[in-house]
Design an enzyme around this catalytic site. Structure first.
Site, PDB file in Angstrom:
ATOM      1  N   ARG A  10      49.515  29.362  73.389  1.00 51.88           N
ATOM      2  CA  ARG A  10      48.081  28.836  73.153  1.00 51.88           C
ATOM      3  C   ARG A  10      48.314  27.818  72.117  1.00 51.88           C
ATOM      4  NH1 ARG A  10      45.506  31.251  68.582  1.00 51.88           N
ATOM      5  NH2 ARG A  10      47.064  32.586  67.206  1.00 51.88           N
ATOM      6  N   ASN A  20      53.922  25.572  69.015  1.00 46.15           N
ATOM      7  CA  ASN A  20      54.849  25.452  70.419  1.00 46.15           C
ATOM      8  C   ASN A  20      55.088  24.227  70.717  1.00 46.15           C
ATOM      9  OD1 ASN A  20      54.536  28.444  70.983  1.00 46.15           O
ATOM     10  ND2 ASN A  20      52.379  28.026  71.329  1.00 46.15           N
ATOM     11  N   ARG A  69      44.385  28.602  80.849  1.00 44.26           N
ATOM     12  CA  ARG A  69      43.783  29.923  80.072  1.00 44.26           C
ATOM     13  C   ARG A  69      42.562  29.693  79.420  1.00 44.26           C
ATOM     14  NH1 ARG A  69      46.861  32.952  75.336  1.00 44.26           N
ATOM     15  NH2 ARG A  69      48.467  31.740  76.222  1.00 44.26           N
ATOM     16  N   SER A  80      49.058  38.904  73.943  1.00 40.31           N
ATOM     17  CA  SER A  80      49.861  38.438  74.974  1.00 40.31           C
ATOM     18  C   SER A  80      49.404  39.016  76.134  1.00 40.31           C
ATOM     19  CB  SER A  80      51.189  38.800  74.555  1.00 40.31           C
ATOM     20  OG  SER A  80      51.486  37.755  73.584  1.00 40.31           O
ATOM     21  N   GLN A 105      58.647  34.864  75.169  1.00 38.86           N
ATOM     22  CA  GLN A 105      57.636  34.307  74.026  1.00 38.86           C
ATOM     23  C   GLN A 105      58.429  33.099  73.447  1.00 38.86           C
ATOM     24  OE1 GLN A 105      55.603  38.047  71.991  1.00 38.86           O
ATOM     25  NE2 GLN A 105      57.849  38.260  71.608  1.00 38.86           N
ATOM     26  N   ARG A 159      75.138  59.600  53.198  1.00 35.76           N
ATOM     27  CA  ARG A 159      75.043  58.028  53.911  1.00 35.76           C
ATOM     28  C   ARG A 159      76.067  57.895  54.572  1.00 35.76           C
ATOM     29  NH1 ARG A 159      72.773  53.111  51.960  1.00 35.76           N
ATOM     30  NH2 ARG A 159      71.691  54.301  50.399  1.00 35.76           N
TER      31      ARG A 159
END
Length: 225
Positions: A10, A20, A69, A80, A105, A159
């Site tokens: 987007r 992007n 879109r 998404s 992505q 641990r």
């Protein structure tokens, strides 16, 4: 088997404006995901789902097809999954009925086309319905409950050495694959029989800030993964 890739991208971005299309090591961020899909031998078509004309133009220049879109699916609260469901329905109206969908992505650019192919092959070999990529994690995790600290994935009183810990994995956001029924029936990228595809630790780097751009650019320039 018809396999398509859908890359949601987007135009709006709060953390890093125009993220992007921002250059990363000389190429727009979205270009990496498109080129990875084109490199993959098992991906038949690559689609970018976007509301943004500039993203659409750049994506087409790198070889992707565009799913336009609607704005109501491109706001800050849009998921998404909503973009994936919309994209699948749009393709079906054009007579395109994929058997597998690869969801990438843009913010996870450290991957290769070969890894996409390997992920597809694993899903098929395991007869799975969906797959997510992961990176190994050796972190000791804690949580706070009612103001008190609690160890989550190990006993702090004993641990363990890192190499002796039960293998654990971080969802790295790089590759998702699913059969169309999963998004249609469950509204989710994952469902049915789910399998993991392990990638290197560098693949866990995601771009959410300018600092992430700097780190990932260094990794890409030095092939440090």
């Amino acid at each position: 088997m018809v396999t398509i890739a859908i890359i949601p991208a987007r135009g709006g971005s709060k953390g890093v404006p125009r993220k992007n299309v921002r250059l990363l090591a000389g190429q727009p961020l979205i270009a990496y995901s498109i080129l990875d899909c084109l490199e993959a031998q098992l991906v038949d078509e690559v689609y970018v789902s976007t509301d943004d004309p500039e993203i659409a133009s750049i994506s087409q220049g790198y070889g992707a097809k565009i799913i336009h879109r609607p704005l109501e699916l491109a706001g800050d609260t849009a998921s998404s999954e909503s973009a994936l469901f919309h994209g699948l329905k749009e393709l079906e109206t054009e007579g395109i009925t994929p058997e597998l969908i690869v969801f990438l992505q843009c913010t996870s650019p450290i991957r290769t086309g070969a890894e996409i192919d390997q992920a597809i092959e694993k899903l098929q070999a395991k007869d799975a319905d969906s797959l997510l990529s992961v990176s190994p994690s050796h972190r000791f995790l804690w949580q706070e409950v009612d103001g008190l600290a609690q160890s989550i994935n190990y006993d702090y009183r004993q641990r363990p050495r890192r190499q002796d810990m039960q293998p654990q994995y971080l969802e790295n956001g790089s590759i998702y694959i699913f059969k169309p029924w999963v998004i249609k029936a469950l509204g989710n990228r994952l469902g049915g029989k789910i399998v993991l595809f392990e990638m290197g630790e560098a693949a866990a780097w995601e771009i959410d800030s300018l600092t992430d751009f700097t780190i990932i650019e260094s990794l890409l320039n030095n092939a440090s993964f």
